[in-house]
Design a protein around this motif. Structure first.
Motif, PDB file in Angstrom:
ATOM      1  N   VAL A 105      53.824  28.433  -6.399  1.00 34.78           N
ATOM      2  CA  VAL A 105      55.000  28.621  -7.255  1.00 34.78           C
ATOM      3  C   VAL A 105      56.241  29.070  -6.481  1.00 34.78           C
ATOM      4  O   VAL A 105      57.315  29.174  -7.048  1.00 34.78           O
ATOM      5  N   ARG A 131      58.359  23.284 -14.338  1.00 34.87           N
ATOM      6  CA  ARG A 131      59.566  23.459 -13.531  1.00 34.87           C
ATOM      7  C   ARG A 131      60.782  23.569 -14.448  1.00 34.87           C
ATOM      8  O   ARG A 131      60.825  22.954 -15.522  1.00 34.87           O
ATOM      9  N   ASP A 146      60.337  26.029  -9.553  1.00 35.57           N
ATOM     10  CA  ASP A 146      59.004  26.265 -10.098  1.00 35.57           C
ATOM     11  C   ASP A 146      58.977  27.506 -10.970  1.00 35.57           C
ATOM     12  O   ASP A 146      59.517  28.559 -10.587  1.00 35.57           O
ATOM     13  N   SER A 166      54.491  21.674 -18.410  1.00 37.38           N
ATOM     14  CA  SER A 166      53.139  21.460 -17.886  1.00 37.38           C
ATOM     15  C   SER A 166      52.146  21.177 -19.019  1.00 37.38           C
ATOM     16  O   SER A 166      50.963  21.052 -18.777  1.00 37.38           O
TER      17      SER A 166
END
Length: 399
Positions: A60, A176, A181, A305
């Motif tokens: 990350v 993101r 990130d 995600s």
């Protein structure tokens, strides 16, 4: 009105076997990693913890990562590290699991609930701004379903007041925001590794941060407030065995068994996310011509995600209630769910004095949403079964 029964349509359910809304994906490599730890010298607080923390922080782009027994413990630690104390206020969203608010209560602070954006279902920056007082000591936005919240606005609001932002990214590992990130944006970020999340450690969570002072506080908090670092001892050492408890911490440590599983799972994270995105895209394309539902909306610059796929019902177009649609899908062997009951609706919060009506948009959305199955162990056939079942049920209840 009596609930309609899909049985009158005739025929079998869409699926013969039950499809859950979420489930872990464990392969032989994961099992091998855990067995290796079982045969090693350390089962807890050993080298696997550091390896796992380093892998998460590298992924990350954060300077530090601290692993915890679960995501709730991680949030508790983050609030403590941020200096949240008795009678302070912590702003969060009601559209979340209860841990996002409970972590403030653990420190005798009070959660304050900001309403949500009606499009993304994430917390509204304008609502956050309206809730800030002199007592506000932290803001906990939640990246609902895996889509990052509006961090340009949230971080700007927080910075102007010197308020730490603790990002609840339990849903958002691998997401993101405007090219950055999740995990490197906020003062502290929590990721959860519950079995239905992107990768699992069984139970487990981490906090990532770029601040060394937060990192050191988090490390102590998860281990009874103890340290063996001689450079920070407050009293004279008694010998090589010496350690000090310098604050009241908790036993919130992750085990090496969990860390080894998580380390192995992280090798598959990009593949897992790719599958989630693919299946979410299949859902969205399939439901574009279904006028009775609203599909998820992604804001420009946000790369979700896809932890959850939320379908919102246009109940004014349906003859059945959300409950009837939900139960009908279950009869088709589709393991739907609902995320989430507004936190302050729960009896515990009602006893604390919270009342319905605090966040009208969150309450309206809650009454209309259903979570569809979405996890990497699914197949295309599973996704098509969900689509077929949803269309069947919605068609039946269409006015």
């Amino acid at each position: 009105m009596m609930a309609k029964k899909l049985a009158i349509q005739g025929g079998k359910p869409v699926r013969e076997t039950y499809l859950p809304y979420g489930r872990q994906f464990i392969d032989d490599d994961d099992v091998k990693k855990v067995v290796q730890v079982l045969k090693s010298d350390f089962l807890t607080t050993g080298p696997e913890i550091y390896k796992f923390e380093q892998k998460v922080s590298d992924y990350v782009g954060a300077n530090y990562c601290v692993a915890f027994a679960n995501g709730t413990a991680a949030l508790h630690a983050a609030c403590a590290a941020a200096g949240v104390k008795k009678n302070d206020e912590v702003i969060t969203t009601p559209m979340t699991f209860v841990a996002s608010a409970n972590c403030a209560i653990y420190l005798d602070a009070m959660p304050v609930f900001a309403d949500i954006d009606p499009n993304t279902y994430n917390v509204s920056p304008a609502s956050i701004q309206s809730m800030i007082t002199e007592k506000t000591k932290a803001i906990i936005p939640v990246d609902f379903t895996g889509q990052p919240a509006a961090y340009d606005d949230i971080l700007s609001i927080a910075k102007a007041r010197g308020i730490p932002v603790i990002e609840d990214a339990a849903h958002a590992l691998g997401a993101r925001y405007k090219g950055r990130d999740v995990g490197s944006l906020s003062d502290m970020t929590m990721f959860s590794f519950h079995p239905v999340k992107h990768v699992t450690t069984g139970e487990g969570g981490v906090i990532t941060t770029n601040r060394k002072d937060y990192y050191e506080k988090l490390i102590n908090f998860r281990n009874h407030g103890m340290t063996r670092e001689s450079s920070v001892f407050k009293e004279t050492s008694h010998g090589p065995w010496y350690y000090e408890m310098q604050s009241l911490g908790f036993n919130y440590r992750m085990t090496d068994l969990q860390a080894a599983l998580g380390h192995s799972q992280l090798d598959k994270l990009d593949l897992f996310i790719a599958k989630r995105k693919k299946y979410a895209d299949m859902y969205t394309k399939a439901f574009l011509d279904v006028d009775e539902v609203i599909t998820p909306k992604l804001k420009t610059g946000c790369d979700s995600s896809w932890h959850l796929y939320i379908l919102r019902l246009k109940l004014e177009r349906l003859s059945g209630s959300r409950k009837e649609v939900f139960e009908a899908l279950q009869k088709e062997n589709i393991g739907v769910n609902v995320h989430y009951i507004p936190v302050y609706w729960h009896p515990y919060y009602r006893q604390l004095g919270y009342e319905k009506g605090l966040c009208p948009m969150a309450e309206e959305v809650y009454e209309e949403i259903i979570t569809l199955p979405l996890f990497p162990a699914m197949t295309k056939t599973d996704v098509k079964d969900v689509i077929k079942a949803v269309k069947k049920v919605i068609s039946y209840y269409t006015r």
